[in-house]
Design a protein around this motif. Sequence first.
Motif, PDB file in Angstrom:
ATOM      1  N   GLN A   1       0.830  -1.206   0.000  1.00 53.04           N
ATOM      2  CA  GLN A   1       0.000   0.000   0.000  1.00 53.04           C
ATOM      3  C   GLN A   1       0.868   1.260   0.000  1.00 53.04           C
ATOM      4  O   GLN A   1       0.561   2.229  -0.689  1.00 53.04           O
ATOM      5  CB  GLN A   1      -0.934  -0.011   1.205  1.00 53.04           C
TER       6      GLN A   1
ATOM      7  N   TYR B   1      -3.455   0.964  -7.927  1.00 50.68           N
ATOM      8  CA  TYR B   1      -4.484   0.864  -6.888  1.00 50.68           C
ATOM      9  C   TYR B   1      -5.348  -0.383  -7.088  1.00 50.68           C
ATOM     10  O   TYR B   1      -5.768  -1.018  -6.114  1.00 50.68           O
ATOM     11  CB  TYR B   1      -5.338   2.126  -6.838  1.00 50.68           C
TER      12      TYR B   1
ATOM     13  N   THR C   1      -3.321  -3.288  -5.744  1.00 50.96           N
ATOM     14  CA  THR C   1      -3.300  -3.284  -4.278  1.00 50.96           C
ATOM     15  C   THR C   1      -4.644  -3.719  -3.713  1.00 50.96           C
ATOM     16  O   THR C   1      -4.703  -4.485  -2.755  1.00 50.96           O
ATOM     17  CB  THR C   1      -2.914  -1.885  -3.760  1.00 50.96           C
ATOM     18  N   ARG C   2      -5.718  -3.239  -4.320  1.00 52.39           N
ATOM     19  CA  ARG C   2      -7.063  -3.631  -3.863  1.00 52.39           C
ATOM     20  C   ARG C   2      -7.249  -5.138  -3.981  1.00 52.39           C
ATOM     21  O   ARG C   2      -7.740  -5.791  -3.057  1.00 52.39           O
ATOM     22  CB  ARG C   2      -8.110  -2.877  -4.691  1.00 52.39           C
ATOM     23  N   ARG C   3      -6.802  -5.713  -5.102  1.00 55.14           N
ATOM     24  CA  ARG C   3      -6.926  -7.163  -5.294  1.00 55.14           C
ATOM     25  C   ARG C   3      -6.048  -7.924  -4.295  1.00 55.14           C
ATOM     26  O   ARG C   3      -6.437  -8.981  -3.795  1.00 55.14           O
ATOM     27  CB  ARG C   3      -6.536  -7.551  -6.719  1.00 55.14           C
TER      28      ARG C   3
ATOM     29  N   GLU D   1      -7.747  -7.898  -0.962  1.00 58.80           N
ATOM     30  CA  GLU D   1      -8.852  -8.865  -0.991  1.00 58.80           C
ATOM     31  C   GLU D   1      -8.334 -10.285  -0.780  1.00 58.80           C
ATOM     32  O   GLU D   1      -8.961 -11.088  -0.073  1.00 58.80           O
ATOM     33  CB  GLU D   1      -9.598  -8.783  -2.332  1.00 58.80           C
TER      34      GLU D   1
END
Length: 191
Positions: free
Chosen positions: A111, A130, A133-135, A138
Amino acid sequence: MGDATATVVAGGIGLIAAVIGAVIAGRYAERGAKAGGRKAVEAALAQVQGQAAAEHWQWVRSQRYQSFASLLAAYTALDDVLAGITPEVRGGVPLDVATKDALRRATLDLQDKTSLLALWGPDEARALAYALTRRAVESVRSLLQAEQATSQGRIPEWSNYEQARGGMNEAYATFLQRAGEIVRDPMQAVS
């Protein structure tokens, strides 16, 4: 008037004409020198500005390359942690505090590197970073949910984790391809 007087008057007129001609020529020469000097200064400024722009672009390109490389290194570290602990979680082994801490640090590092990359752009790279990073987050969340379910004696939803890991790997491949194109593109805009 005598010849001598005429010669002196003619000489005086010639001297006055020479002085006036020298003054006029001097003024035109001064104006020409000023104009030429201005043009030389303008040309030098244009060259310096062009060189500064080229150097700035190279610097931004270098910063982008470094931020992309840092993000990819952070991704690899997180991916290695996930790959190392997934078999343990699948086997029903609860994660110890040190392992959870390593997972948390790797996630936070990813992050952090994503935030740094956002400084250098371009917007497309920032959006892809982004998404990556989101994946990844998750995937971490899904694995921790599976570990919690196992520790409570429930059967975890491994399909959620597999889907999250697949999305993480897909986002990585997309980012990697586009980041390479951006770094290699000499006409890429500086945002």
